[in-house]
Design a protein around this motif. Structure first.
Motif, PDB file in Angstrom:
ATOM      1  N   THR A  75       0.824  -1.207   0.000  1.00 29.45           N
ATOM      2  CA  THR A  75       0.000   0.000   0.000  1.00 29.45           C
ATOM      3  C   THR A  75       0.862   1.263   0.000  1.00 29.45           C
ATOM      4  OG1 THR A  75      -1.782  -1.132   1.180  1.00 29.45           O
ATOM      5  CG2 THR A  75      -1.800   1.265   1.225  1.00 29.45           C
ATOM      6  N   HIS A  76       2.022   1.175   0.651  1.00 27.63           N
ATOM      7  CA  HIS A  76       2.923   2.325   0.720  1.00 27.63           C
ATOM      8  C   HIS A  76       3.943   2.332  -0.419  1.00 27.63           C
ATOM      9  CE1 HIS A  76       1.282   2.473   4.826  1.00 27.63           C
ATOM     10  NE2 HIS A  76       1.589   3.764   4.782  1.00 27.63           N
ATOM     11  N   GLY A  77       3.689   1.549  -1.450  1.00 24.46           N
ATOM     12  CA  GLY A  77       4.504   1.612  -2.651  1.00 24.46           C
ATOM     13  C   GLY A  77       5.678   0.665  -2.735  1.00 24.46           C
ATOM     14  N   ALA A  78       5.836  -0.208  -1.757  1.00 24.42           N
ATOM     15  CA  ALA A  78       6.955  -1.150  -1.795  1.00 24.42           C
ATOM     16  C   ALA A  78       6.692  -2.250  -2.821  1.00 24.42           C
ATOM     17  CB  ALA A  78       7.169  -1.764  -0.416  1.00 24.42           C
ATOM     18  N   ARG A  79       7.748  -2.849  -3.276  1.00 24.66           N
ATOM     19  CA  ARG A  79       7.650  -3.996  -4.180  1.00 24.66           C
ATOM     20  C   ARG A  79       8.105  -5.247  -3.433  1.00 24.66           C
ATOM     21  NH1 ARG A  79      11.509  -5.092  -9.482  1.00 24.66           N
ATOM     22  NH2 ARG A  79      10.937  -7.296  -9.751  1.00 24.66           N
ATOM     23  N   ILE A  80       7.303  -6.277  -3.452  1.00 21.69           N
ATOM     24  CA  ILE A  80       7.651  -7.547  -2.815  1.00 21.69           C
ATOM     25  C   ILE A  80       7.311  -8.679  -3.781  1.00 21.69           C
ATOM     26  CG2 ILE A  80       7.281  -9.100  -0.869  1.00 21.69           C
ATOM     27  CD1 ILE A  80       6.444  -6.740   0.808  1.00 21.69           C
ATOM     28  N   ASP A  81       8.335  -9.420  -4.196  1.00 24.78           N
ATOM     29  CA  ASP A  81       8.138 -10.544  -5.109  1.00 24.78           C
ATOM     30  C   ASP A  81       8.174 -11.896  -4.392  1.00 24.78           C
ATOM     31  OD1 ASP A  81       8.087  -8.905  -7.484  1.00 24.78           O
ATOM     32  OD2 ASP A  81      10.244  -8.649  -7.227  1.00 24.78           O
ATOM     33  N   TYR A  82       8.834 -11.933  -3.236  1.00 20.09           N
ATOM     34  CA  TYR A  82       8.965 -13.205  -2.527  1.00 20.09           C
ATOM     35  C   TYR A  82       9.300 -12.949  -1.065  1.00 20.09           C
ATOM     36  CZ  TYR A  82      14.013 -12.388  -2.879  1.00 20.09           C
ATOM     37  OH  TYR A  82      15.269 -11.830  -2.774  1.00 20.09           O
ATOM     38  N   LEU A  83       9.032 -13.969  -0.234  1.00 20.34           N
ATOM     39  CA  LEU A  83       9.376 -13.940   1.178  1.00 20.34           C
ATOM     40  C   LEU A  83      10.258 -15.133   1.504  1.00 20.34           C
ATOM     41  CD1 LEU A  83       5.884 -13.207   2.845  1.00 20.34           C
ATOM     42  CD2 LEU A  83       7.538 -11.556   1.936  1.00 20.34           C
ATOM     43  N   ILE A  84      11.319 -14.893   2.259  1.00 21.88           N
ATOM     44  CA  ILE A  84      12.160 -15.954   2.807  1.00 21.88           C
ATOM     45  C   ILE A  84      11.834 -16.060   4.287  1.00 21.88           C
ATOM     46  CG2 ILE A  84      14.520 -16.732   3.280  1.00 21.88           C
ATOM     47  CD1 ILE A  84      13.956 -16.704   0.318  1.00 21.88           C
ATOM     48  N   CYS A  85      11.374 -17.226   4.736  1.00 19.82           N
ATOM     49  CA  CYS A  85      10.929 -17.394   6.121  1.00 19.82           C
ATOM     50  C   CYS A  85      11.720 -18.518   6.787  1.00 19.82           C
ATOM     51  CB  CYS A  85       9.437 -17.713   6.155  1.00 19.82           C
ATOM     52  SG  CYS A  85       8.406 -16.406   5.437  1.00 19.82           S
TER      53      CYS A  85
END
Length: 217
Positions: A75-85
């Motif tokens: 919502t604040h304009g960040a780009r996220i393609d993947y998460l490492i958990c």
């Protein structure tokens, strides 16, 4: 299509190393990701490997909400393609369900890494939910070895070298008891046979040092 992938193995099987390598490979192709961990051996907000590699991470506590974090970031304009958990065995069932929702609703890949069972040979809650929900489950091919040389399949907790099967599921540091010395708490990987017999490396060494009786009196 985005996927929820779960990579699992015993301790010393290279899970955190693979997590760091996975992040490197995706970032090298221009993808933008986020790294999460909890209770890492190197301290808070750090993903570390026993090979000495480290990366700054976002610390996950019991109240952390993956869905809210990702939605707020986007919502604040960040780009996220993947998460490492990493250390995903310690996540709550609700947090694993949030990760699945991130994959399904936002089409963001999630790569989770963790141990299947605790020192009692019982499934961690987070790992159990990952097994139930993951699109793909991958058992790491790097085999950790028991002291006897067999493939290690179980994680054991030791106190002063003796294997224990009772106590808190999660013990980060030494166990303290009022009026008594703090036992040295450690973890060891064992094959099923020696886990059943509670035969740690230290106990095996102690037994081997005991002189065998002569065959006559």
């Amino acid at each position: 299509m985005a996927e929820l992938q779960f990579f699992t193995g015993t301790m010393d099987s290279g899970k955190s190393t693979l997590a760091l390598q996975t992040n490197h490979n995706h970032a090298a192709r221009g993808r933008s990701g986020r790294i999460f961990t909890t209770r890492d051996r190197a301290g808070e907000a750090t993903l570390s490997s026993r090979l000495g590699l480290q990366h700054v991470a976002i610390e996950v506590d019991e109240g952390f909400d993956f869905w809210r974090y990702v939605v707020d970031s986007l919502t604040h304009g960040a780009r996220i393609d993947y998460l490492i958990c990493d250390e995903a065995q310690f996540y709550t069932r609700a947090q694993v369900e949030q990760l699945a929702k991130v994959v399904d609703e936002l089409q963001i890949d999630v790569f989770a890494f963790g141990i299947l069972t605790d020192f009692r040979s019982e499934l961690f809650a987070g790992s159990q939910r990952l097994v139930e929900l993951a699109d793909r489950m991958n058992v790491l091919q790097v085999e950790a070895l028991c002291w006897c040389g067999k493939r290690a399949t179980h994680n054991a907790r030791t106190e002063n070298g003796q294997m224990v099967t009772e106590g808190e599921v999660i013990v980060v540091g030494d166990v303290e008891e009022t009026g008594a010395p703090s036992p040295v708490v450690g973890y060891e990987v064992l094959c099923r046979q020696h886990h059943r017999r509670r035969m740690t490396a230290e106990r095996a060494r102690a037994i081997s040092m005991v002189s065998e009786p002569l065959p006559f009196s």
